[in-house]
Design a protein around this motif. Sequence first.
Motif, PDB file in Angstrom:
ATOM      1  N   PHE A 126      35.306  48.350  42.683  1.00 40.32           N
ATOM      2  CA  PHE A 126      35.431  49.193  43.870  1.00 40.32           C
ATOM      3  C   PHE A 126      36.288  48.421  44.869  1.00 40.32           C
ATOM      4  O   PHE A 126      35.780  47.654  45.683  1.00 40.32           O
ATOM      5  N   SER A 127      37.598  48.589  44.757  1.00 36.47           N
ATOM      6  CA  SER A 127      38.538  47.729  45.468  1.00 36.47           C
ATOM      7  C   SER A 127      38.525  47.996  46.967  1.00 36.47           C
ATOM      8  O   SER A 127      38.656  49.143  47.404  1.00 36.47           O
ATOM      9  N   PRO A 128      38.430  46.934  47.788  1.00 40.66           N
ATOM     10  CA  PRO A 128      38.440  47.145  49.232  1.00 40.66           C
ATOM     11  C   PRO A 128      39.831  47.318  49.820  1.00 40.66           C
ATOM     12  O   PRO A 128      39.967  47.785  50.947  1.00 40.66           O
ATOM     13  N   GLU A 129      40.889  46.931  49.062  1.00 39.60           N
ATOM     14  CA  GLU A 129      42.224  46.951  49.671  1.00 39.60           C
ATOM     15  C   GLU A 129      43.326  46.932  48.616  1.00 39.60           C
ATOM     16  O   GLU A 129      43.119  46.548  47.466  1.00 39.60           O
ATOM     17  N   LEU A 130      44.516  47.341  49.061  1.00 37.33           N
ATOM     18  CA  LEU A 130      45.713  47.207  48.243  1.00 37.33           C
ATOM     19  C   LEU A 130      46.282  45.806  48.369  1.00 37.33           C
ATOM     20  O   LEU A 130      46.353  45.256  49.466  1.00 37.33           O
ATOM     21  N   VAL A 131      46.718  45.250  47.239  1.00 39.55           N
ATOM     22  CA  VAL A 131      47.580  44.066  47.301  1.00 39.55           C
ATOM     23  C   VAL A 131      48.980  44.510  47.692  1.00 39.55           C
ATOM     24  O   VAL A 131      49.589  43.972  48.621  1.00 39.55           O
ATOM     25  N   ALA A 132      49.477  45.516  46.975  1.00 40.79           N
ATOM     26  CA  ALA A 132      50.824  46.006  47.253  1.00 40.79           C
ATOM     27  C   ALA A 132      50.994  47.391  46.660  1.00 40.79           C
ATOM     28  O   ALA A 132      50.467  47.693  45.589  1.00 40.79           O
ATOM     29  N   SER A 133      51.734  48.231  47.367  1.00 38.82           N
ATOM     30  CA  SER A 133      52.223  49.467  46.774  1.00 38.82           C
ATOM     31  C   SER A 133      53.678  49.641  47.192  1.00 38.82           C
ATOM     32  O   SER A 133      54.069  49.233  48.289  1.00 38.82           O
ATOM     33  N   GLY A 139      40.675  34.578  36.323  1.00 41.42           N
ATOM     34  CA  GLY A 139      41.014  35.728  35.504  1.00 41.42           C
ATOM     35  C   GLY A 139      41.280  36.951  36.355  1.00 41.42           C
ATOM     36  O   GLY A 139      42.051  36.911  37.314  1.00 41.42           O
ATOM     37  N   LEU A 140      40.586  38.057  36.045  1.00 41.70           N
ATOM     38  CA  LEU A 140      40.832  39.303  36.762  1.00 41.70           C
ATOM     39  C   LEU A 140      40.319  39.251  38.202  1.00 41.70           C
ATOM     40  O   LEU A 140      40.859  39.935  39.074  1.00 41.70           O
ATOM     41  N   TYR A 141      39.289  38.448  38.470  1.00 43.21           N
ATOM     42  CA  TYR A 141      38.782  38.362  39.844  1.00 43.21           C
ATOM     43  C   TYR A 141      39.885  37.883  40.787  1.00 43.21           C
ATOM     44  O   TYR A 141      40.517  36.858  40.550  1.00 43.21           O
ATOM     45  N   SER A 142      40.111  38.606  41.854  1.00 43.54           N
ATOM     46  CA  SER A 142      41.168  38.404  42.865  1.00 43.54           C
ATOM     47  C   SER A 142      42.568  38.597  42.304  1.00 43.54           C
ATOM     48  O   SER A 142      43.553  38.293  42.968  1.00 43.54           O
ATOM     49  N   GLY A 143      42.648  39.152  41.087  1.00 41.01           N
ATOM     50  CA  GLY A 143      43.906  39.656  40.564  1.00 41.01           C
ATOM     51  C   GLY A 143      44.081  41.109  41.004  1.00 41.01           C
ATOM     52  O   GLY A 143      43.671  41.482  42.098  1.00 41.01           O
ATOM     53  N   ALA A 144      44.660  41.921  40.120  1.00 40.82           N
ATOM     54  CA  ALA A 144      44.926  43.305  40.511  1.00 40.82           C
ATOM     55  C   ALA A 144      44.920  44.215  39.295  1.00 40.82           C
ATOM     56  O   ALA A 144      45.300  43.804  38.194  1.00 40.82           O
ATOM     57  N   VAL A 145      44.469  45.443  39.494  1.00 40.46           N
ATOM     58  CA  VAL A 145      44.690  46.531  38.540  1.00 40.46           C
ATOM     59  C   VAL A 145      45.959  47.250  38.990  1.00 40.46           C
ATOM     60  O   VAL A 145      46.118  47.559  40.176  1.00 40.46           O
ATOM     61  N   VAL A 146      46.873  47.479  38.032  1.00 41.61           N
ATOM     62  CA  VAL A 146      48.196  47.981  38.393  1.00 41.61           C
ATOM     63  C   VAL A 146      48.504  49.290  37.682  1.00 41.61           C
ATOM     64  O   VAL A 146      48.041  49.554  36.579  1.00 41.61           O
ATOM     65  N   GLU A 178      51.738  50.368  42.104  1.00 35.67           N
ATOM     66  CA  GLU A 178      50.578  50.147  42.957  1.00 35.67           C
ATOM     67  C   GLU A 178      49.694  49.103  42.314  1.00 35.67           C
ATOM     68  O   GLU A 178      49.412  49.154  41.109  1.00 35.67           O
ATOM     69  N   ALA A 179      49.271  48.133  43.108  1.00 42.94           N
ATOM     70  CA  ALA A 179      48.390  47.066  42.637  1.00 42.94           C
ATOM     71  C   ALA A 179      47.216  46.972  43.589  1.00 42.94           C
ATOM     72  O   ALA A 179      47.393  46.690  44.772  1.00 42.94           O
ATOM     73  N   THR A 180      46.022  47.230  43.073  1.00 43.26           N
ATOM     74  CA  THR A 180      44.832  47.205  43.913  1.00 43.26           C
ATOM     75  C   THR A 180      44.048  45.932  43.659  1.00 43.26           C
ATOM     76  O   THR A 180      43.922  45.476  42.518  1.00 43.26           O
ATOM     77  N   LEU A 181      43.530  45.348  44.704  1.00 45.24           N
ATOM     78  CA  LEU A 181      42.863  44.057  44.627  1.00 45.24           C
ATOM     79  C   LEU A 181      41.518  44.175  43.915  1.00 45.24           C
ATOM     80  O   LEU A 181      40.717  45.050  44.216  1.00 45.24           O
TER      81      LEU A 181
END
Length: 418
Positions: A218-225, A352-359, A368-371
């Motif tokens: 449940f991502s709190p923020e975007l890394v980048a879009s 690993g995936l923690y503090s990475g992004a789903v893209v 779009e990459a979500t934190l």
Amino acid sequence: MASLAAAERFGEYVMYEQPGEWVFAADPLGSVELDAGELRIDWSGRTTARAWTGSPARVIDAALAELALGGRKAYGWIGFEFCAYSLAATKYLNQRTPLAHLMIPRIEVRIDASGVRISGATPSEACDIHDLIAASQGVPLPVSTPVDVRIDPTDYAARVAGAVAEIRSGAYQKVILSRKVSLPFAVDVPATYRLGRANNTPARSFLLRLGGLEAAGFSPELVASVDDDRVVTTEPLAGTRAFGLGVEADDAARADLLADPKEIVEHAISVQTSFAEIAAVAVPGTSAVSDFMAVRERGSVQHLASTVRGTLAPDRTAWDALEVLFPSVTASGIPKRAGVDSVFRNDHDPRGLYSGAVVCVSPTGALEATLVLRAIYQTGEGAWLRAGAGIVGQSRPEREFEETCEKLGSVAPYVVEA
């Protein structure tokens, strides 16, 4: 979406929720995997592997460009260790450190206000999908299994104290240190996602099974879009208090958050860093901050939040923007290079995936990459949660430990045992 994931009919999948739209992307036609020693491309029934050098973002961008995608999007994840190349931390990696895994789906199921749209499926599969969606309506929520998030074999408070000493010595301004909570049972990840999503208010959410990894978050923020108009956006959240304890307690916590010098400093330097990063890839004069220090509720916590935008420069790609903004400043440190070095030295395990992004990557060049923060993870070796806190010179180890507990509260109460 949880019922589609649980059906076990569509192979690997990535489910991704954006505002107003959900997509279930499944049964990969091919994939691009990157680790520290090798790039692997699986396409048209053939797998190729080769060594690579340079920027991992540009390597993945070029690999996707090699494939005849036919207008299809790519979905997947990039790990925290992806940042080691741009931030001079490769000495902490081994040749098998996973960096990224993207897949190109055969089937996409999209649900929005207009209804259900299915592409790539056979008529029989489309009927099955509609039946699964219909059958999922009105099914009671699953029952969770309690998780003790206060168990801490990682000696988190001592690691925080060590980081505070480094900060006070002038080594860096801020670092996010995290701790892992291993679970003593196997997890039903789709059911955990369903129960957790019913009790969270994320900016984005995801559910995936890809390359031996299951995760839901449940991502709190975007890394980048980067949208089709080439507008680059990031959403730094820094500064945290508990939420969901009742109106009076929540209001008091909000007032305390907005008045706490430590939290304000932590947020301001994060926004300053994000602004400088976007300015580095944007058309001069287009970078701007909006909603400065707004308070946004994200499940069991509330954060100080801002939005930073700019127009991508003509000679830059969406992957260039992601590389500059990744990892999120709110999940690494300031300055980023020194902060990331501290993470590699002081965090207990590879992230690993923690503090990475789903893209999600579009063939039009949008991305779009979500934190990945408020999430659960599972492999054949077990399941775990993870949470961190932003450490600055004013940090108190006992308070930062409590903050990790507050953040774990976004997921831990909703874990469903397999």
